[in-house]
Design a protein around this motif. Structure first.
Motif, mmCIF file in Angstrom:
data_model
loop_
_atom_site.group_PDB
_atom_site.id
_atom_site.type_symbol
_atom_site.label_atom_id
_atom_site.label_comp_id
_atom_site.label_asym_id
_atom_site.label_seq_id
_atom_site.Cartn_x
_atom_site.Cartn_y
_atom_site.Cartn_z
ATOM 1 N N TYR A 94 1.125 -4.797 12.287
ATOM 2 C CA TYR A 94 -0.131 -5.195 11.663
ATOM 3 C C TYR A 94 -0.493 -4.251 10.532
ATOM 4 N N PRO A 112 -4.021 -3.509 8.462
ATOM 5 C CA PRO A 112 -5.431 -3.796 8.156
ATOM 6 C C PRO A 112 -5.740 -3.479 6.692
ATOM 7 N N LEU A 113 -6.516 -4.335 6.075
ATOM 8 C CA LEU A 113 -6.949 -4.148 4.681
ATOM 9 C C LEU A 113 -8.450 -4.340 4.614
ATOM 10 N N ARG A 114 -9.054 -3.683 3.659
ATOM 11 C CA ARG A 114 -10.477 -3.890 3.412
ATOM 12 C C ARG A 114 -10.632 -4.212 1.932
ATOM 13 N N TRP A 158 4.387 -10.817 4.983
ATOM 14 C CA TRP A 158 3.149 -10.748 5.757
ATOM 15 C C TRP A 158 2.515 -12.120 5.868
ATOM 16 N N ARG A 185 -6.164 -12.381 10.519
ATOM 17 C CA ARG A 185 -7.610 -12.448 10.727
ATOM 18 C C ARG A 185 -8.335 -12.042 9.456
ATOM 19 N N ARG A 209 -12.479 -11.177 8.328
ATOM 20 C CA ARG A 209 -13.910 -11.074 8.644
ATOM 21 C C ARG A 209 -14.651 -10.841 7.344
ATOM 22 N N GLN A 236 -12.722 -7.819 5.711
ATOM 23 C CA GLN A 236 -11.764 -7.054 6.513
ATOM 24 C C GLN A 236 -10.639 -8.019 6.855
ATOM 25 N N VAL A 237 -9.454 -7.711 6.384
ATOM 26 C CA VAL A 237 -8.299 -8.587 6.528
ATOM 27 C C VAL A 237 -7.250 -7.891 7.387
ATOM 28 N N VAL A 238 -6.632 -8.642 8.289
ATOM 29 C CA VAL A 238 -5.519 -8.113 9.066
ATOM 30 C C VAL A 238 -4.315 -9.001 8.793
ATOM 31 N N ARG A 253 -0.104 -9.610 9.429
ATOM 32 C CA ARG A 253 0.914 -9.308 10.419
ATOM 33 C C ARG A 253 2.257 -9.843 9.954
#
Length: 75
Positions: free
Chosen positions: A17, A19-21, A44, A48, A50, A58-60, A62
């Motif tokens: 995973y 995570p990105l912001r 990738w 998710r 948000r 907020q991006v995830v 994977r």
């Protein structure tokens, strides 16, 4: 034998995973273009997103882990 499957369910440890912001000044179209580039060239996929009240995302991401074959097997 199917790799990555146990008892009919996919194991979470088969993915890595990232995570990105994304800041609020990045619009939806730009964010989508950036994520599409990551998907195309780095493998990738979107797991998710948000969206916060201030516009921050907020991006995830994977992607599947590439595991080496078990010892003794050759392709």
């Amino acid at each position: 034998m199917a790799l990555g499957w146990a008892d009919g369910q996919h194991r979470a440890m088969d993915y890595e995973y990232a995570p990105l912001r994304l800041p609020p000044n990045v619009d939806r179209l730009t964010a989508a273009a950036q994520l599409a580039i990551q998907a195309e060239f780095s493998g990738w996929e979107l797991a998710r997103v948000r969206l916060f009240r201030d516009g921050t995302r907020q991006v995830v991401l994977r992607r599947r882990r590439i595991s080496p074959p078990p010892p003794g097997l050759s392709y």
